[in-house]
Design an enzyme around this catalytic site. Structure first.
Site, PDB file in Angstrom:
ATOM      1  N   SER A   1      32.150  43.854  37.570  1.00  0.00           N
ATOM      2  CA  SER A   1      33.594  43.651  37.677  1.00  0.00           C
ATOM      3  C   SER A   1      34.010  42.218  37.356  1.00  0.00           C
ATOM      4  O   SER A   1      34.909  41.654  37.979  1.00  0.00           O
ATOM      5  CB  SER A   1      34.096  44.038  39.083  1.00  0.00           C
ATOM      6  OG  SER A   1      35.462  44.338  39.058  1.00  0.00           O
TER       7      SER A   1
ATOM      8  N   LYS B   1      39.925  47.698  34.462  1.00  0.00           N
ATOM      9  CA  LYS B   1      38.864  47.363  33.506  1.00  0.00           C
ATOM     10  C   LYS B   1      38.350  48.571  32.730  1.00  0.00           C
ATOM     11  O   LYS B   1      37.692  48.408  31.701  1.00  0.00           O
ATOM     12  CB  LYS B   1      37.716  46.664  34.246  1.00  0.00           C
ATOM     13  CG  LYS B   1      38.124  45.278  34.740  1.00  0.00           C
ATOM     14  CD  LYS B   1      37.189  44.702  35.775  1.00  0.00           C
ATOM     15  CE  LYS B   1      37.750  43.357  36.221  1.00  0.00           C
ATOM     16  NZ  LYS B   1      37.196  42.901  37.486  1.00  0.00           N
TER      17      LYS B   1
ATOM     18  N   SER C   1      40.834  46.323  39.970  1.00  0.00           N
ATOM     19  CA  SER C   1      39.852  46.256  38.879  1.00  0.00           C
ATOM     20  C   SER C   1      39.571  47.586  38.198  1.00  0.00           C
ATOM     21  O   SER C   1      38.807  47.625  37.230  1.00  0.00           O
ATOM     22  CB  SER C   1      38.533  45.671  39.399  1.00  0.00           C
ATOM     23  OG  SER C   1      38.664  44.285  39.618  1.00  0.00           O
TER      24      SER C   1
END
Length: 269
Positions: free
Chosen positions: A113, A61, A58
């Site tokens: 997230s 991102k 993640s």
């Protein structure tokens, strides 16, 4: 061995071990790939396997958010698609047909997230995830992150989706210059004030914010392939550092030790 030879060996042993080795001064870090940089000068203060391509989970991102802040208006409203609303794993619980602002999507992606938020961002800005990921890779390459290749906006496993500790440090260095990005990633709690659904208050996945007083961001990541990852920023007085740990057994502890090492180096200059 004569008595003289024994005395010489004993002298050498005592001489060598009376001084700490250079390795003892280095931070103890469990992560497979690591980098620590001075965020003001770009100087690499410590690294290990930092150029090795790895799944970034993640931390992906960060790139999604860069494009969101640069190419969209946080007040713009979008309708969550079926695809976005049913994206699995980490989520801010968007539902298909829900109206939500881009600003809330960015907050949800960075603080909680939310994979669903990332798909909604991609579709809102580019019309599709596939086209958006071309923008992501292009943006990363323009920033100097030349090992990175993105196939989705959230970091869920894909065999060709990868970055490196060095690339993520370069990307984070750029991202933190954006005041909106910096203000979001330093928050322990975020508020999704313009959405129809639940929840409206979200808690950061970044435990470093609670455990290290100088921490001011940035993004966690976790998958089985990537392990526990963290891209982090810390500021102490007038010194600003960025650390990246990938596939770590103790990402918070690793990052704290890196920062303490870095701040001690900077103070000694």
């Amino acid at each position: 061995m004569t008595s003289i030879q024994k005395k010489v060996l004993l002298f050498l042993f005592l001489f060598l071990y009376s001084f700490p080795s250079s390795s003892e001064a280095l931070p103890s870090v469990t992560a497979d790939a690591v980098i620590l940089i001075d965020a003001d000068t770009g100087e690499i203060l410590y690294e290990r396997a930092s150029m090795e391509p790895r799944p970034p989970a993640s931390t992906t991102k960060i790139v999604t958010a860069i494009l969101g802040y640069e190419m969209g208006d946080p007040e713009e409203e979008t309708i969550v698609s079926q695809r976005a609303g049913t994206t699995g794993e980490a989520s801010i619980h968007l539902f298909p047909g829900e109206k939500v602002t881009l600003g809330d999507l960015l907050t949800g992606a960075l603080i909680r997230s939310g994979n669903d938020a990332c798909v909604a961002i991609a579709e809102h800005l580019a019309g599709s995830e596939e086209f958006f990921t071309l923008w992501m890779t292009t943006k990363a390459r323009l920033l100097g992150a030349r090992s990175s290749q993105f196939y989705n906006p959230h970091g869920l496993p894909h065999k060709k989706h990868h970055s490196s500790a060095y690339d993520l440090a370069v990307i984070a260095y750029y991202a933190i210059q954006n005041p909106s990005f910096a203000a979001t990633v330093k928050q322990k709690y975020g508020h999704l004030d313009h959405r129809e659904g639940w929840p409206r208050e979200i808690r950061s996945t970044n435990r470093l914010l609670w455990n290290y007083p100088y921490a001011d961001g940035i993004k966690t990541g976790t998958t089985r392939a990537a392990g526990a990852c963290l891209v982090a920023s810390a500021t102490k007085e007038d010194r600003h550092l960025i650390a990246v740990v990938l596939h770590s057994d103790d990402r918070v502890g690793d990052t704290m030790r890196l920062f303490e090492y870095g701040f001690a180096l900077e103070a000694g200059k």
